[in-house]
Design a protein around this motif. Structure first.
Motif, PDB file in Angstrom:
ATOM      1  N   ASN A  63      15.330  28.580  27.727  1.00  0.00           N
ATOM      2  CA  ASN A  63      14.430  29.096  28.845  1.00  0.00           C
ATOM      3  C   ASN A  63      14.063  30.603  28.735  1.00  0.00           C
ATOM      4  O   ASN A  63      13.007  30.889  29.282  1.00  0.00           O
ATOM      5  CB  ASN A  63      15.191  28.944  30.149  1.00  0.00           C
ATOM      6  N   PHE A  64      14.936  31.337  28.339  1.00  0.00           N
ATOM      7  CA  PHE A  64      14.757  32.934  28.356  1.00  0.00           C
ATOM      8  C   PHE A  64      13.409  33.238  27.399  1.00  0.00           C
ATOM      9  O   PHE A  64      12.777  34.385  27.898  1.00  0.00           O
ATOM     10  CB  PHE A  64      15.761  33.693  27.667  1.00  0.00           C
ATOM     11  N   LEU A  65      13.121  32.367  26.280  1.00  0.00           N
ATOM     12  CA  LEU A  65      11.962  32.760  25.645  1.00  0.00           C
ATOM     13  C   LEU A  65      10.756  31.946  25.828  1.00  0.00           C
ATOM     14  O   LEU A  65       9.625  31.926  25.441  1.00  0.00           O
ATOM     15  CB  LEU A  65      12.288  32.597  24.156  1.00  0.00           C
ATOM     16  N   ALA A  66      11.134  30.919  26.797  1.00  0.00           N
ATOM     17  CA  ALA A  66       9.972  29.847  27.096  1.00  0.00           C
ATOM     18  C   ALA A  66       8.718  30.480  27.253  1.00  0.00           C
ATOM     19  O   ALA A  66       7.669  30.182  26.733  1.00  0.00           O
ATOM     20  CB  ALA A  66      10.334  28.939  28.091  1.00  0.00           C
ATOM     21  N   GLY A  67       8.428  31.600  28.305  1.00  0.00           N
ATOM     22  CA  GLY A  67       7.168  32.248  28.598  1.00  0.00           C
ATOM     23  C   GLY A  67       6.436  32.593  27.599  1.00  0.00           C
ATOM     24  O   GLY A  67       5.223  32.400  27.596  1.00  0.00           O
ATOM     25  N   ALA A  86       3.487  33.156  21.470  1.00  0.00           N
ATOM     26  CA  ALA A  86       2.987  34.489  20.932  1.00  0.00           C
ATOM     27  C   ALA A  86       4.325  35.037  20.001  1.00  0.00           C
ATOM     28  O   ALA A  86       4.009  35.596  18.936  1.00  0.00           O
ATOM     29  CB  ALA A  86       3.126  35.343  22.096  1.00  0.00           C
ATOM     30  N   LEU A  87       5.595  34.738  20.432  1.00  0.00           N
ATOM     31  CA  LEU A  87       6.456  35.241  19.649  1.00  0.00           C
ATOM     32  C   LEU A  87       6.663  34.207  18.250  1.00  0.00           C
ATOM     33  O   LEU A  87       6.952  35.035  17.089  1.00  0.00           O
ATOM     34  CB  LEU A  87       8.079  34.685  20.512  1.00  0.00           C
ATOM     35  N   GLU A  88       6.265  32.998  18.508  1.00  0.00           N
ATOM     36  CA  GLU A  88       6.370  32.192  17.023  1.00  0.00           C
ATOM     37  C   GLU A  88       5.074  32.746  15.882  1.00  0.00           C
ATOM     38  O   GLU A  88       5.461  32.838  14.817  1.00  0.00           O
ATOM     39  CB  GLU A  88       6.129  30.820  17.424  1.00  0.00           C
ATOM     40  N   PHE A  89       4.082  33.158  16.641  1.00  0.00           N
ATOM     41  CA  PHE A  89       3.083  33.698  15.756  1.00  0.00           C
ATOM     42  C   PHE A  89       3.426  35.040  15.059  1.00  0.00           C
ATOM     43  O   PHE A  89       3.147  35.306  13.796  1.00  0.00           O
ATOM     44  CB  PHE A  89       1.795  33.922  16.676  1.00  0.00           C
ATOM     45  N   LYS A  90       4.422  35.756  15.645  1.00  0.00           N
ATOM     46  CA  LYS A  90       4.721  36.996  15.192  1.00  0.00           C
ATOM     47  C   LYS A  90       5.966  36.505  14.139  1.00  0.00           C
ATOM     48  O   LYS A  90       6.192  37.485  13.418  1.00  0.00           O
ATOM     49  CB  LYS A  90       5.311  37.864  16.456  1.00  0.00           C
ATOM     50  N   VAL A  91       6.695  35.768  14.463  1.00  0.00           N
ATOM     51  CA  VAL A  91       8.106  35.746  13.708  1.00  0.00           C
ATOM     52  C   VAL A  91       7.757  34.951  12.373  1.00  0.00           C
ATOM     53  O   VAL A  91       8.300  35.055  11.569  1.00  0.00           O
ATOM     54  CB  VAL A  91       9.267  34.869  14.387  1.00  0.00           C
TER      55      VAL A  91
END
Lengths: 523, 319
Positions: B233-237, B241-246
């Protein structure tokens, strides 16, 4: 009145030596105590900023010390520190302490926490943080405290003259007692200028930015030290005995001047306030003092009056002096006041004074007891035909007389009474009378002659030794010049007198002023 | 390099940090991530002993830090904080020279090192004689970093270093930091509550909650193998965008079209999906050539990129 016509400038240039030395003493007193206050207050401020739990106690104590009236504080100091520079410096130091401690504390705890944390995180030691971060950042606030303390000190230092520590207060209080406006101004103006100049200089230091401040901080302590150095501790000289005379006595022909010219008395003299003089004599800080012959403390402190064998002290018979207009406004007043006439002798007055000064009975009670035992007391009539305003000077005897007159007026007339006691000196009392602030107050014939009228020295010399001639002269002249009437004398003669401790007087076999002079010449 | 073993700290009745243990390898950047009050800053401050732990041990280079003089310890650790904490009564030059002076460096050495740093950090020369309040927030933070880096310490602690900056300044300074050669050879522990910042700068992330470590892992591990609901849940929001970067091209290589032959310029497959998208958008041609691990070249357009990314995502979730 010749002296009165002298301009202020003439007075100041005539007394320029004294003025300079008093100013230097004043600056010296201010800054010596300031140095000590910084030396104590700064570390204390730092301590309570470290240990906040202590802050309430320390600031509380410093705050309470600050509220002690300055003259009382000086009085407390005499038994411990004697008279002169030491108690004055300690008293000033105590007054300067609070602003310095408080501002150091506030300055340090007000520093941005993040700056302190950064300093710790960089590996600075506690000492380095204090010297390089906390003190420099708190400096503007600390300087504001020092500035406040300086201005307070310049003011309070005028009171140092009460306990023989010198300073500009000698002129100010001497002038008030001697009814000499020039003398008052010669002390008051330099004192005020001193406060303004020091305040302005310190505000400049306070407004400097960090860069300039860093340089100024090296100069600042040196300047303070030099200024503090102006005050060389007064050194004893010459005689084996020390005399303490009031500022008023110092400047009077029937005082120190007369002692010098008529007796040729040479004694090491310091100027001191009436309030602490007797105590200082009792505590053996002083050997000879200039007291009043009816003072109750004479009895309380076991002092002996030296015989005035060459008659330099003129008679000082007390009598109420009333404005003519007041006598017209209150027709029954004169009769009521005269009820006391001739009733109080020297020994009765000394005893009454002893009861207030030493046994600490209320003047009101002492007055009532006396009136009752003489059959003069009557219950107040609570009349509404106007209010008589009584004034008094600031010593015990006058308070008692005021109470007696108040009871006599209330009991024998339909007037009400308002009292304005504790008016600081002859000049203040007399000005209040002249300006319709009071209706009457008890005055002394000698004072009326030598202080208020100030006639040609020849006339003065001629009449001053005769009780009746003096009374007649002041009655006539006051009526002519001031439209003020001298009522009948109360009876006692409260003249100036030199006094010593009984014991010492016996040991040295000194009973008169001539004896004293001979003793001093021999030793 | 840095090792925490069962560190705990109580403030009054509040257990601020509970049995926290982790290791940070040399030249690694570990980001402590969590909401405010999760104990991340307390944990950080125990590493340079601004706060002393109640229990547990901390080792730096295998040496227990409680056996060292705290002042000496701190002089060897760079520290950057959110509020910067520059000394308002010192010039910028003096602020930077603070620790070298404490270490009694000679003047020339301090001067040349200061010059070197302000160039690297893009600070104008004239700022050296100025006082902190005369600088912008971004400039002040650069000075804060210069102060921490001036003695070239091997360990750097950063407490929300970009927290006080506006969004635009923050993004550009983050980029500069990432590119800064000096930072690449340091062991860094950084605290942030900003998920994107953590993913941008971390080698590994230590996710914390209520004084405890929830999960430690690379950004990819946190994204695809969250240990519990809290981590998920901490990363859900900001998940997409995070996946695109990682995730980078190499990760989705197998889901992209067949290899082609291309003689011209090509991009490295270490490109993140995000970067590839930005390039495609700004390109005058619809396709992009990327070269994979074995020098093989593939041509991709926007559609192929998103398709490959989707397939990779599905594969991860069903693993």
């Amino acid at each position: 009145m010749n002296e009165q016509q002298q301009t202020l400038w003439q007075f100041m240039s005539g007394q320029s030596d004294k003025l300079l030395s008093q100013t230097l003493q004043h600056v010296g007193l201010t800054f010596i105590s300031l140095i000590l206050a910084i030396a104590i207050g700064l570390p204390l401020g730092i301590l309570i900023a470290r240990k906040r739990k202590l802050s309430g106690t320390v600031l509380g104590i410093a705050g309470v010390l600050q509220t002690i009236p300055s003259i009382a504080l000086l009085g407390f100091m005499i038994p411990v520190l004697g008279i002169g520079a030491k108690p004055a410096i300690v008293a000033l130091l105590i007054y300067a302490l609070l602003p310095i401690i408080r501002n150091t504390y506030t300055g340090i705890i007000g520093i941005d926490q993040h700056v302190k944390e950064a300093a710790r995180a960089m590996g600075m030691s506690k000492g380095q943080i204090l010297l390089r971060v906390e003190l420099p950042l708190a400096m503007p606030v600390i300087l504001a405290g020092i500035r406040t303390a300086t201005v307070i000190n310049v003011g309070v230092a005028t009171l140092a003259s009460f306990i023989a520590a010198g300073g500009l207060g000698e002129f100010i209080f001497g002038g008030i007692s001697l009814n000499n406006t020039n003398m008052i101004l010669a002390g008051a103006i330099p004192a005020a200028l001193l406060a303004i100049i020091l305040d302005a200089l310190l505000s400049l230091v306070q407004k400097m930015d960090f860069k300039k401040l860093r340089k100024a901080l090296y100069v600042f302590p040196i300047v303070i030290l030099i200024l503090g150095g102006f005050y060389a501790l007064p050194t004893a000289y010459g005689s084996t005995l020390t005399a303490g005379f009031t500022p008023e006595f110092m400047g009077r022909q029937d005082g120190d001047l007369g002692l010098k010219s008529t007796y040729g008395l040479k004694i090491h003299t310091i100027v001191i306030s009436d309030a602490v003089m007797y105590k200082a004599a009792f505590a053996k800080e002083l050997d000879v003092i200039s007291g009043y012959s009816t003072d109750g403390r004479l009895k309380a402190f076991d002092l002996k009056i030296l015989k005035d064998d060459k008659n330099i002290f003129p008679p000082y018979y007390a009598a109420p002096i009333v404005r003519d207009e007041a006598l017209k406004q209150f027709p029954e007043l004169e009769k009521a006041l005269n009820l006391l006439s001739g009733k109080i002798t020297d020994s009765i007055m000394t005893d009454l004074n002893y009861r207030t000064d030493y046994l600490h009975q209320q003047p009101e009670r002492v007055a009532k007891d006396f009136l009752i035992s003489n059959g003069l007391y009557k219950a107040p009539k609570n009349g509404h035909k106007g209010t008589v305003r009584i004034g008094s000077k600031i010593f015990g005897e006058q308070y008692i007389l005021t109470e007696m007159y108040s009871m006599l007026i209330k009991g024998n007339t339909d007037y009400n009474v308002a009292t304005k006691t504790g008016l600081g000196g002859t000049k203040i009392c007399f000005d209040a009378l002249m300006n319709d602030q009071i209706d009457f107050y008890p005055e002394y014939t000698g004072t009326g002659l030598l202080v208020l009228l100030q006639p040609d020295p020849k006339i003065a010399k001629e009449i001053a030794h005769d009780r009746n001639k003096t009374y007649d002269y002041v009655s006539t002249e006051f009526e002519k010049k001031f439209k003020i009437k001298w009522l009948k004398p109360i009876g006692f003669n409260n003249s100036y007198a030199l006094m010593m401790r009984q014991k010492q007087s016996k040991e040295l076999n000194v009973n008169s002023i001539t004896d004293l002079k001979n003793y001093l010449n021999k030793n | 390099m840095i090792e925490l073993k069962g560190i705990s700290k109580k403030f009054g009745d509040t257990q601020a940090v509970k049995q926290v243990s982790f290791k940070v390898a040399e030249k690694e950047t570990l980001v402590l991530l969590g909401t405010s009050g999760c104990g991340k800053t307390t944990t950080l401050k125990m590493i340079n002993r601004l706060i002393e732990p109640d229990g547990g041990q901390i080792f730096i280079n295998n040496e227990n830090i409680t056996n060292q003089d705290p002042d000496v310890l701190r002089k060897g650790i760079g520290y950057v904080m959110q509020n910067i904490g520059l000394f308002p009564h010192y010039t910028i030059a003096e602020n930077i020279a603070l620790v070298p002076k404490l270490l009694k460096w000679d003047k020339e050495k301090i001067k040349s090192r200061t010059q070197e740093l302000i160039q690297k950090l893009h600070l104008p020369e004239r700022t050296l004689a100025m006082y902190p309040h005369e600088l912008s927030g971004g400039q002040q933070q650069r000075v804060g970093l210069a102060r921490a880096l001036v003695t070239d310490p091997s360990v750097l602690l950063m407490d929300e270093p970009f927290g006080a900056l506006d969004n635009v300044t923050r993004t550009s300074i983050q980029k500069e930091f990432k590119a800064l050669e000096e930072l690449k050879r340091k062991t860094i522990v950084m605290v942030t509550h900003d998920v994107q910042e953590a993913f941008e700068l971390a080698d590994r992330i230590c996710l914390m909650d209520k004084g405890e470590v929830v999960q430690i892992g690379t950004p990819k591990e946190l994204l695809y193998r969250p240990i519990n609901d809290f981590a998920r849940n901490f990363l859900a929001g900001k998940r997409l965008a995070l996946e695109f970067k990682v995730i980078n091209i190499q990760d989705i290589w197998t889901y992209l079209p067949e290899e082609t032959i291309h003689k011209g310029e090509s991009k490295s497959a270490n490109l993140s999906i995000w970067e590839a998208m930005e390039l495609l958008r700004n390109n005058d041609r619809p396709e992009l050539f990327v070269s994979g691990a074995d020098q093989a070249i593939k041509s991709i357009n926007f559609g192929q990129l998103t398709k490959g990314f989707n397939q990779y995502q599905n594969a991860q979730l069903h693993e």
